[in-house]
Scaffold this active site. Structure first.
Site, PDB file in Angstrom:
ATOM      1  N   LYS A 182       1.304  -0.971   0.571  1.00  9.64           N
ATOM      2  CA  LYS A 182       0.147  -0.280   0.160  1.00  9.64           C
ATOM      3  C   LYS A 182       0.946   1.198   0.283  1.00  9.64           C
ATOM      4  O   LYS A 182       0.981   1.948   1.131  1.00  9.64           O
ATOM      5  CB  LYS A 182      -0.870  -0.217   1.346  1.00  9.64           C
ATOM      6  CG  LYS A 182      -1.972   0.774   1.664  1.00  9.64           C
ATOM      7  CD  LYS A 182      -3.186   0.707   0.112  1.00  9.64           C
ATOM      8  CE  LYS A 182      -4.043   1.953   0.288  1.00  9.64           C
ATOM      9  NZ  LYS A 182      -5.414   1.965  -0.542  1.00  9.64           N
ATOM     10  N   ASP A 215      -5.667  -2.792  -1.639  1.00  9.33           N
ATOM     11  CA  ASP A 215      -7.089  -2.706  -1.885  1.00  9.33           C
ATOM     12  C   ASP A 215      -6.582  -3.332  -3.842  1.00  9.33           C
ATOM     13  O   ASP A 215      -8.766  -4.299  -3.451  1.00  9.33           O
ATOM     14  CB  ASP A 215      -7.548  -1.065  -1.273  1.00  9.33           C
ATOM     15  CG  ASP A 215      -6.910  -0.294  -2.258  1.00  9.33           C
ATOM     16  OD1 ASP A 215      -5.794  -0.352  -2.375  1.00  9.33           O
ATOM     17  OD2 ASP A 215      -7.370   1.018  -2.422  1.00  9.33           O
ATOM     18  N   ASP A 239      -1.852 -12.424   5.312  1.00  7.07           N
ATOM     19  CA  ASP A 239      -2.623 -12.648   6.386  1.00  7.07           C
ATOM     20  C   ASP A 239      -3.652 -12.783   6.191  1.00  7.07           C
ATOM     21  O   ASP A 239      -5.063 -13.731   5.939  1.00  7.07           O
ATOM     22  CB  ASP A 239      -2.913 -12.612   7.812  1.00  7.07           C
ATOM     23  CG  ASP A 239      -3.481 -13.256   8.234  1.00  7.07           C
ATOM     24  OD1 ASP A 239      -3.993 -14.069   8.780  1.00  7.07           O
ATOM     25  OD2 ASP A 239      -4.336 -11.935   9.639  1.00  7.07           O
TER      26      ASP A 239
HETATM   27  C1  IPM Z   1      -2.863 -16.963  10.294  1.00 11.99           C
HETATM   28  C2  IPM Z   1      -3.660 -16.842  11.252  1.00 11.99           C
HETATM   29  C3  IPM Z   1      -2.638 -16.657  12.502  1.00 11.99           C
HETATM   30  C4  IPM Z   1      -1.769 -15.200  11.870  1.00 11.99           C
HETATM   31  C5  IPM Z   1      -3.104 -15.848  13.886  1.00 11.99           C
HETATM   32  C6  IPM Z   1      -3.693 -17.433  14.337  1.00 11.99           C
HETATM   33  C7  IPM Z   1      -2.366 -16.052  14.524  1.00 11.99           C
HETATM   34  O1  IPM Z   1      -4.764 -16.480  10.508  1.00 11.99           O
HETATM   35  O2  IPM Z   1      -1.347 -18.121  10.069  1.00 11.99           O
HETATM   36  O3  IPM Z   1      -2.936 -17.400   9.416  1.00 11.99           O
HETATM   37  O4  IPM Z   1      -2.922 -13.955  12.566  1.00 11.99           O
HETATM   38  O5  IPM Z   1      -1.161 -15.232  11.015  1.00 11.99           O
HETATM   39 MN    MN Z   2      -4.807 -15.977   9.003  1.00 13.99          MN
END
Ligand code: IPM
Ligand code: MN
Length: 343
Positions: A182, A215, A239
């Protein structure tokens, strides 16, 4: 039998133990011998003992060749486990302390999904960004409360992740890589990421590169997933994008991951992207594909190239022929289908 690798197995909570059991069964069928040690960790263990990841257990885990993790987390809405305690104290602690700096997440579009027939890989930086835990709360609970949460981006951390992503892109037929960030708003971290990306690209002239804002990448992923071959991105964007990609490519139950320490001075960790899914735990309805594919990635990482490619071919064959019109397959049926492809 090849191998005899020392593997720590953390089944964890909910469907975690069930899907790992399926994965171990398939590893056994491909003929790689694992010397497994089970570790009881996760929400249930915490509620019983008050322990999350004791230091001596963490040191012991460092001695293994690899770690397999199912899922950790309390049922949604559980008030007994403080928010973030297990995430920070167990999973992220393992990622940070074992320096698992690359989170490799491959996606294969199952028939009927938006991404049918397409595949791609997301390389998510796994030890920095907003996950580093920089920040704090001042004057907590008062009207003048202040919360900050920074994002840590080191040249060292960004570069080793970007380089790993280019290495992977260079080995794929399409040889395309996209940085997702971003940069128009996060002008400090984004600037560092973009400069490092362009610098590393100079060593990979055969790899075609592009850039998307995060985005816009969400729109492209849904409307035209074929646009991406390899995505490299920071910890938080990675994530979020990998949950989105999981859904676009057919469901999070198919999404595998490898948390890699590519300097190999300790074990790497292999886990499905999905969580504990307490609502279906024990019903036999958990999709084991993510765990099985993660185990195939583990075999590849351990150097069991032949077994790994047979195992991942079996998974990919299963995915290619997946019939979304059929009633949902259950853990045992799916495992049997994948095993059948190995015989
Ligand atoms: C992932 C999960 C983890 C993250 C959590 C459980 C801490 O969502 O492995 O994607 O946010 O990395
Ligand atoms: Mn995750």
């Amino acid at each position: 039998m090849a191998g005899n690798y020392k593997i720590a197995v953390i089944g964890g909570d909910g469907i975690g133990p069930e899907v790992l059991e399926a994965a171990l069964e398939v590893v056994d069928v491909v003929g790689v011998k694992l010397d497994t040690t089970m570790y009881d960790l996760g929400a249930a263990h915490y509620l019983r003992t008050g322990e999350v990841l004791p230091d001596d257990v963490l040191s012991t885990l460092k001695e293994f060749d690899a770690i397999m993790l199912g899922a950790v987390g309390p049922p949604i809405g559980s008030v007994d486990v403080p928010d973030g305690l297990l995430e920070r104290g167990l999973l992220l602690k393992l990622r940070f302390d074992l320096d698992l700096y690359v989170n490799l997440r491959p996606f294969t579009g199952i028939p009927g999904s938006i991404a049918t027939g397409h595949d791609m890989v997301v390389i998510r930086e796994n030890t920095e960004g907003p996950y580093a835990g920089e920040g704090g709360i001042l004057r907590k609970g008062t009207d003048n409360e202040v919360a900050t949460q920074g994002s840590v981006n080191t040249r060292y951390g960004v570069e080793r992740c970007v380089r790993a992503a280019f290495d992977i892109a260079a080995q794929r037929p399409a040889q395309r890589i996209s940085l997702v960030h971003k940069t128009n708003v996060l002008t400090y971290s984004g600037d560092l990421w973009k400069r490092v990306f362009d610098e590393v690209a100079a060593d990979f002239s055969q790899v075609e590169r592009s850039y998307s804002h995060v985005d816009a990448a969400c729109i492209y992923l849904v409307e035209d997933p074929g646009r991406y071959d390899v995505i490299v991105t920071d910890n938080l964007f990675g994530d979020i994008l990998t949950d989105l990609a999981g859904s676009v490519f057919g469901g999070i139950g198919f999404a595998a991951s490898a948390n890699l320490n590519l300097s190999r001075n300790g074990p790497s960790l292999f886990e499905p992207v999905h969580g504990a899914a307490h609502d279906i735990a024990g019903t036999g309805r958990a999709n084991p594909v993510a765990a099985i594919r993660s185990a195939a990635m583990m075999l590849d990482y351990l150097g069991e190239k032949d077994a790994a490619s047979r195992m991942s071919d079996a998974v990919l064959g299963y995915l290619r022929e997946y019939d979304p019109a059929q009633p949902v397959q259950h853990t045992a049926d799916t495992t049997r289908e994948i095993v059948r492809r190995l015989q």
